[in-house]
Design a protein around this motif. Structure first.
Motif, PDB file in Angstrom:
ATOM      1  N   ILE A 193      47.160  34.186  40.109  1.00  0.00           N
ATOM      2  CA  ILE A 193      46.394  33.568  38.869  1.00  0.00           C
ATOM      3  C   ILE A 193      44.839  33.976  39.222  1.00  0.00           C
ATOM      4  CG2 ILE A 193      46.097  31.417  37.593  1.00  0.00           C
ATOM      5  CD1 ILE A 193      48.860  30.660  38.381  1.00  0.00           C
ATOM      6  N   GLY A 194      44.182  34.580  38.225  1.00  0.00           N
ATOM      7  CA  GLY A 194      42.943  34.675  38.319  1.00  0.00           C
ATOM      8  C   GLY A 194      41.815  33.747  38.261  1.00  0.00           C
ATOM      9  N   GLU A 195      40.669  33.853  38.514  1.00  0.00           N
ATOM     10  CA  GLU A 195      39.582  32.927  38.578  1.00  0.00           C
ATOM     11  C   GLU A 195      39.371  32.395  37.031  1.00  0.00           C
ATOM     12  OE1 GLU A 195      34.749  32.636  39.505  1.00  0.00           O
ATOM     13  OE2 GLU A 195      35.904  34.513  39.759  1.00  0.00           O
ATOM     14  N   THR A 196      39.127  33.058  36.061  1.00  0.00           N
ATOM     15  CA  THR A 196      38.809  32.535  34.807  1.00  0.00           C
ATOM     16  C   THR A 196      40.059  32.264  34.023  1.00  0.00           C
ATOM     17  OG1 THR A 196      38.512  34.747  34.049  1.00  0.00           O
ATOM     18  CG2 THR A 196      36.565  33.743  34.788  1.00  0.00           C
ATOM     19  N   CYS A 197      41.177  32.239  34.354  1.00  0.00           N
ATOM     20  CA  CYS A 197      42.500  31.933  34.077  1.00  0.00           C
ATOM     21  C   CYS A 197      42.451  30.495  33.485  1.00  0.00           C
ATOM     22  CB  CYS A 197      43.805  32.374  34.608  1.00  0.00           C
ATOM     23  SG  CYS A 197      45.220  32.272  33.980  1.00  0.00           S
ATOM     24  N   GLU A 198      43.118  30.460  32.185  1.00  0.00           N
ATOM     25  CA  GLU A 198      43.410  29.087  31.739  1.00  0.00           C
ATOM     26  C   GLU A 198      44.825  28.974  31.379  1.00  0.00           C
ATOM     27  OE1 GLU A 198      40.624  27.947  28.597  1.00  0.00           O
ATOM     28  OE2 GLU A 198      38.821  29.616  29.368  1.00  0.00           O
ATOM     29  N   ILE A 216      56.247  29.740  35.156  1.00  0.00           N
ATOM     30  CA  ILE A 216      55.813  31.051  35.707  1.00  0.00           C
ATOM     31  C   ILE A 216      56.777  31.335  36.576  1.00  0.00           C
ATOM     32  CG2 ILE A 216      54.077  32.164  36.818  1.00  0.00           C
ATOM     33  CD1 ILE A 216      52.186  30.406  35.602  1.00  0.00           C
ATOM     34  N   TYR A 217      57.595  32.399  36.428  1.00  0.00           N
ATOM     35  CA  TYR A 217      58.510  32.933  37.708  1.00  0.00           C
ATOM     36  C   TYR A 217      57.887  33.896  38.698  1.00  0.00           C
ATOM     37  CZ  TYR A 217      62.109  30.887  34.845  1.00  0.00           C
ATOM     38  OH  TYR A 217      63.050  29.929  34.144  1.00  0.00           O
ATOM     39  N   GLN A 218      58.484  34.299  39.695  1.00  0.00           N
ATOM     40  CA  GLN A 218      58.036  35.329  40.786  1.00  0.00           C
ATOM     41  C   GLN A 218      57.352  36.410  40.404  1.00  0.00           C
ATOM     42  OE1 GLN A 218      61.138  34.334  40.545  1.00  0.00           O
ATOM     43  NE2 GLN A 218      62.435  35.988  40.996  1.00  0.00           N
ATOM     44  N   GLY A 219      56.348  36.925  41.044  1.00  0.00           N
ATOM     45  CA  GLY A 219      55.852  38.131  40.814  1.00  0.00           C
ATOM     46  C   GLY A 219      54.857  38.241  39.379  1.00  0.00           C
ATOM     47  N   VAL A 220      54.599  37.157  39.013  1.00  0.00           N
ATOM     48  CA  VAL A 220      53.629  37.120  37.705  1.00  0.00           C
ATOM     49  C   VAL A 220      52.524  37.255  38.167  1.00  0.00           C
ATOM     50  CG1 VAL A 220      52.828  35.640  35.766  1.00  0.00           C
ATOM     51  CG2 VAL A 220      55.487  36.040  36.124  1.00  0.00           C
ATOM     52  N   THR A 221      51.566  38.339  37.351  1.00  0.00           N
ATOM     53  CA  THR A 221      50.142  38.395  37.454  1.00  0.00           C
ATOM     54  C   THR A 221      49.344  38.042  36.396  1.00  0.00           C
ATOM     55  OG1 THR A 221      50.388  40.260  39.097  1.00  0.00           O
ATOM     56  CG2 THR A 221      48.210  39.936  38.072  1.00  0.00           C
ATOM     57  N   LEU A 222      48.410  37.002  36.307  1.00  0.00           N
ATOM     58  CA  LEU A 222      47.721  36.603  35.293  1.00  0.00           C
ATOM     59  C   LEU A 222      46.177  37.050  35.752  1.00  0.00           C
ATOM     60  CD1 LEU A 222      48.751  33.067  34.499  1.00  0.00           C
ATOM     61  CD2 LEU A 222      49.786  35.186  33.611  1.00  0.00           C
ATOM     62  N   GLY A 223      45.966  38.590  35.337  1.00  0.00           N
ATOM     63  CA  GLY A 223      44.578  38.942  36.161  1.00  0.00           C
ATOM     64  C   GLY A 223      43.797  39.595  35.302  1.00  0.00           C
ATOM     65  N   GLY A 224      42.675  40.347  35.802  1.00  0.00           N
ATOM     66  CA  GLY A 224      42.057  41.194  34.769  1.00  0.00           C
ATOM     67  C   GLY A 224      42.071  42.577  34.868  1.00  0.00           C
ATOM     68  N   ALA A 246      56.118  39.667  35.263  1.00  0.00           N
ATOM     69  CA  ALA A 246      55.327  40.208  33.968  1.00  0.00           C
ATOM     70  C   ALA A 246      54.144  40.138  34.389  1.00  0.00           C
ATOM     71  CB  ALA A 246      55.676  39.066  32.929  1.00  0.00           C
ATOM     72  N   LYS A 247      53.025  41.063  34.056  1.00  0.00           N
ATOM     73  CA  LYS A 247      51.544  41.068  34.144  1.00  0.00           C
ATOM     74  C   LYS A 247      51.033  40.883  32.698  1.00  0.00           C
ATOM     75  CE  LYS A 247      53.122  42.904  37.756  1.00  0.00           C
ATOM     76  NZ  LYS A 247      53.375  41.805  39.037  1.00  0.00           N
ATOM     77  N   VAL A 248      50.229  39.790  32.696  1.00  0.00           N
ATOM     78  CA  VAL A 248      49.249  39.565  31.768  1.00  0.00           C
ATOM     79  C   VAL A 248      47.972  39.722  31.898  1.00  0.00           C
ATOM     80  CG1 VAL A 248      48.904  37.787  29.875  1.00  0.00           C
ATOM     81  CG2 VAL A 248      51.106  37.772  30.921  1.00  0.00           C
ATOM     82  N   LEU A 249      47.150  40.814  31.525  1.00  0.00           N
ATOM     83  CA  LEU A 249      45.980  41.136  32.020  1.00  0.00           C
ATOM     84  C   LEU A 249      44.718  41.045  30.918  1.00  0.00           C
ATOM     85  CD1 LEU A 249      47.297  44.316  33.887  1.00  0.00           C
ATOM     86  CD2 LEU A 249      47.114  42.059  34.862  1.00  0.00           C
ATOM     87  N   GLY A 250      43.661  40.785  31.376  1.00  0.00           N
ATOM     88  CA  GLY A 250      42.652  40.760  30.522  1.00  0.00           C
ATOM     89  C   GLY A 250      42.219  39.517  29.697  1.00  0.00           C
TER      90      GLY A 250
END
Length: 224
Positions: free
Chosen positions: A88-93, A100-108, A130-134
């Protein structure tokens, strides 16, 4: 603080059928440990103790396998199930009651500055891998399928699957889309097939040239 701890435990009991009692949840759920470590690190970050916050975040990553930047904003009743490999990235809200399940990325998506991580609404489910990016927005009551890569905003009450992520259900109705989630194109296999066809054509042309050259040589020898 005690009320927030109780809500975190109740979120696990409500959403995980394998959770049997409070003691088991407190002792054996790394997602819960990661959240509690994050909440302390987030408090330290907001009080300008940022190196300490990052060190605590790093320690929780070693301990749980879950990386949450202390500057991220996570709402109430978040449940990280299993959790290994979650980032979970710095500016994630993140809103309330998110699963949230394993292996998920909330990134840039690169080296952007400012708001570069996603904003997740309330009651969202993000499945395994799952990858949620940007800097995108995912609306309330959205479900993101396992292994999906989401790069664009998602409206509320939607289901997203695929790479890149596509909306297949919205407001309870299936979205008409000719995109086939089962028979996905394989660009590498298609390129190999094209190369094989081209090689066969070149071999055929080479054989024709050889026959022509033999004919020319026989003709020259005969004339001699």
């Amino acid at each position: 603080m005690l009320r927030r701890i109780r809500e975190d435990i109740e979120a696990v009991l409500d959403r995980d059928p394998a959770a049997r009692n409070w003691l088991e949840v407190i002792l054996t759920y790394p997602g819960l440990h990661a959240l509690w470590g994050y909440r302390i690190a987030h408090w330290l970050w907001n009080h300008k103790l940022r190196l300490v916050a990052r060190l605590l975040s790093l320690w929780m990553r070693w301990f749980t396998g879950i990386e949450i930047h202390p500057a991220a904003v996570i709402g109430r009743k978040c449940f990280i199930d299993h959790g290994m490999g979650v980032v979970i990235g710095e500016t994630c809200e993140i809103g309330d009651s998110v699963t949230i399940y394993q292996g998920v990325t909330l990134g840039g998506t690169g080296k952007e500055t400012g708001k570069r991580h996603p904003t997740i609404g309330n009651h969202v489910l993000i499945a395994t891998g799952a990858k949620v990016l940007g800097s995108i927005k995912v609306g309330d009551y959205v479900k993101i399928g396992a292994g999906s890569v989401v790069l664009k905003d998602v409206p509320p009450h939607s289901t997203v699957v695929g790479i890149p992520g596509r909306i297949v259900i919205q407001n309870g109705r299936r979205v008409k889309d000719d995109f086939n989630q089962i028979n996905l194109p394989d660009p590498i296999a298609e390129d190999c097939d094209d190369l094989r066809k081209e090689l066969q054509l070149l071999r055929k042309e080479l054989e024709e040239l050889r026959r022509e050259m033999k004919g020319v040589l026989k003709h020259d020898i005969t004339n001699l």
